[in-house]
Design an enzyme around this catalytic site. Structure first.
Site, PDB file in Angstrom:
ATOM      1  CG  ASP A  82      10.330   2.526   1.022  1.00 35.74           C
ATOM      2  OD1 ASP A  82      10.307   3.742   0.767  1.00 35.74           O
ATOM      3  OD2 ASP A  82       9.466   1.736   0.593  1.00 35.74           O
TER       4      ASP A  82
ATOM      5  CB  ALA B 290      -0.928  -0.013   1.215  1.00 37.51           C
ATOM      6  N   GLY B 291       2.178   1.122  -0.148  1.00 41.32           N
ATOM      7  CA  GLY B 291       3.034   2.307  -0.172  1.00 41.32           C
ATOM      8  C   GLY B 291       3.475   2.756   1.214  1.00 41.32           C
TER       9      GLY B 291
HETATM   10  O1  PMV Z   1       7.658   1.414  -1.294  1.00 36.74           O
HETATM   11  P1  PMV Z   1       6.715   2.267  -2.052  1.00 36.74           P
HETATM   12  O2  PMV Z   1       5.778   1.548  -2.893  1.00 36.74           O
HETATM   13  O3  PMV Z   1       6.083   3.241  -1.124  1.00 36.74           O
HETATM   14  O4  PMV Z   1       7.579   3.191  -3.084  1.00 36.74           O
HETATM   15  C1  PMV Z   1       8.806   3.715  -2.766  1.00 36.74           C
HETATM   16  C2  PMV Z   1       9.029   5.035  -3.379  1.00 36.74           C
HETATM   17  C3  PMV Z   1       9.570   5.121  -4.801  1.00 36.74           C
HETATM   18  O5  PMV Z   1      10.200   6.393  -4.887  1.00 36.74           O
HETATM   19  C4  PMV Z   1       8.436   5.051  -5.806  1.00 36.74           C
HETATM   20  C5  PMV Z   1      10.589   4.032  -5.125  1.00 36.74           C
HETATM   21  C6  PMV Z   1      11.944   4.186  -4.448  1.00 36.74           C
HETATM   22  O6  PMV Z   1      12.701   3.214  -4.494  1.00 36.74           O
HETATM   23  O7  PMV Z   1      12.252   5.247  -3.895  1.00 36.74           O
END
Ligand code: PMV
Length: 340
Positions: free
Chosen positions: A172, A124-125
């Protein structure tokens, strides 16, 4: 914490938060800055390890109904393949973390069982995969060393993220390992700041599944086709991130909200929004949110809205729930990976 019951079992336990990207997702993959905060929904990992002639790691996720056994050969194969080939099973990144920890402590002959659990919505991010990878690495290091170095965990969890997403920026696993607020540029030392006031955010999940790797690769291919236009969008995001950092440090919520609205518009232009994300963004704005945007990779997943205060956040949450979203108010945290 390491414990040796009857002198042969080592146990370790660690937890890690979720994350929200406030500004700069996607462009961060191409070298611009981004800002993320740690969210107090946590994953937890517990491991028991003992010396054994037959080496294997069993990873159990009761919530996902999964239990997979990794032989030492399988761990070596995972460790020697660099990055994602799109064939990783959901627990492979966790096993890869174990492989890297084993290499650090140079242990042969182990019988290990890891149990993982998480409160974070999957895909879900909100960083569920990075959080589980981080708490698992934390638990392995805690079992062997009795303590956890968040920068070391961050580095190892990045290997797991590469297996999950292909070419992640690293934002992340960084904010999840360190906690608090992180100003991040790929390949550079992150700047971590302690959160001193709550940022009244509402998070709404569209529950639409999506693949971060696919969305990142769609943006990369748009960049190839429309280099100048997309570079201008990335430059604008860069500017928003710098202004966003000032607004955060001054606790200027109005400024922050306005910048979130502009960032959402640019992410829409990059093709990573979704009709339901746009709808929830408008529901939030019509409920008086100071700003709203998608967060993370987009294409579904979550959006965030900034409220004037905690009471207002709960009103916006109710409107989003009425519109069909899975919405909740955030509690941010300075606690990154921690032993338990
Ligand atoms: O983990 P997610 O789906 O929230 O996406 C991470 C953020 C992005 O910038 C889209 C990808 C990245 O590696 O930074």
């Amino acid at each position: 914490m390491t414990m040796t019951d009857n002198g042969s079992n080592m146990t370790g336990c660690a937890t890690a938060p979720a994350k929200v990207i406030l500004f700069g997702e996607h462009s961060v993959v191409h070298g611009t800055p981004a800002i993320a905060v740690a969210l107090n929904l946590r994953s937890r990992a517990q491991v028991k390890i003992k010396k054994s002639d037959v080496s294997h790691l069993i990873v159990k996720s009761p919530a996902m109904g999964l239990e997979v056994s990794f032989s030492s050969d399988r761990l070596r194969t995972l460790g020697q393949a660099s990055g994602s080939n799109g064939n990783a099973t959901p627990l492979d990144p966790i096993a890869l973390g174990f492989y890297h920890v084993l290499n650090l402590i140079e242990m042969n002959g182990f019988d290990a069982t890891l149990i993982i659990d998480s409160e974070i919505p999957i895909g879900a991010g909100l960083g569920s995969s990075a959080s589980v990878a981080t708490s698992s690495v934390g638990a392995f290091l805690a079992a062997f060393n009795g303590e956890v170095d968040s920068l070391q965990v961050r580095e190892i969890a990045f290997r797991s993220e590469e297996l999950t997403h292909g070419k992640p920026s690293g934002i992340d696993n960084t904010v999840i390992a360190l906690g608090g607020l992180v100003y991040f540029i790929k390949g550079q030392k992150p700047e971590r700041k302690e959160l001193s006031t709550e940022i009244p955010l509402v998070i709404a999940n569209t529950r639409i599944p999506r693949s971060t790797a696919t969305l990142v690769s769609n943006v990369a291919s748009l960049f190839k086709r429309k280099q100048k236009a997309v570079q201008n969008l990335f430059d604008s995001i860069s500017d928003i991130v710098e202004q966003g950092l000032h607004a955060l440090l001054k606790n200027d919520l109005e400024d922050l909200g306005e910048l979130m609205n502009i960032n959402h518009g640019i992410l829409h232009a990059l093709g990573v929004s979704h009709p339901l994300l746009d709808r929830y963004v408008w529901v939030a704005r019509e409920s008086g949110a100071l700003g709203a945007k998608l967060t993370g990779a987009g294409g579904g997943g979550c959006m965030i809205a900034l409220a004037e205060n905690v009471h207002h956040a709960s009103e916006i949450k109710q409107e989003l729930i009425k519109a069909g979203a899975d919405a909740f108010t955030s509690v941010l945290t300075n606690q990154g990976v921690e032993t338990c």
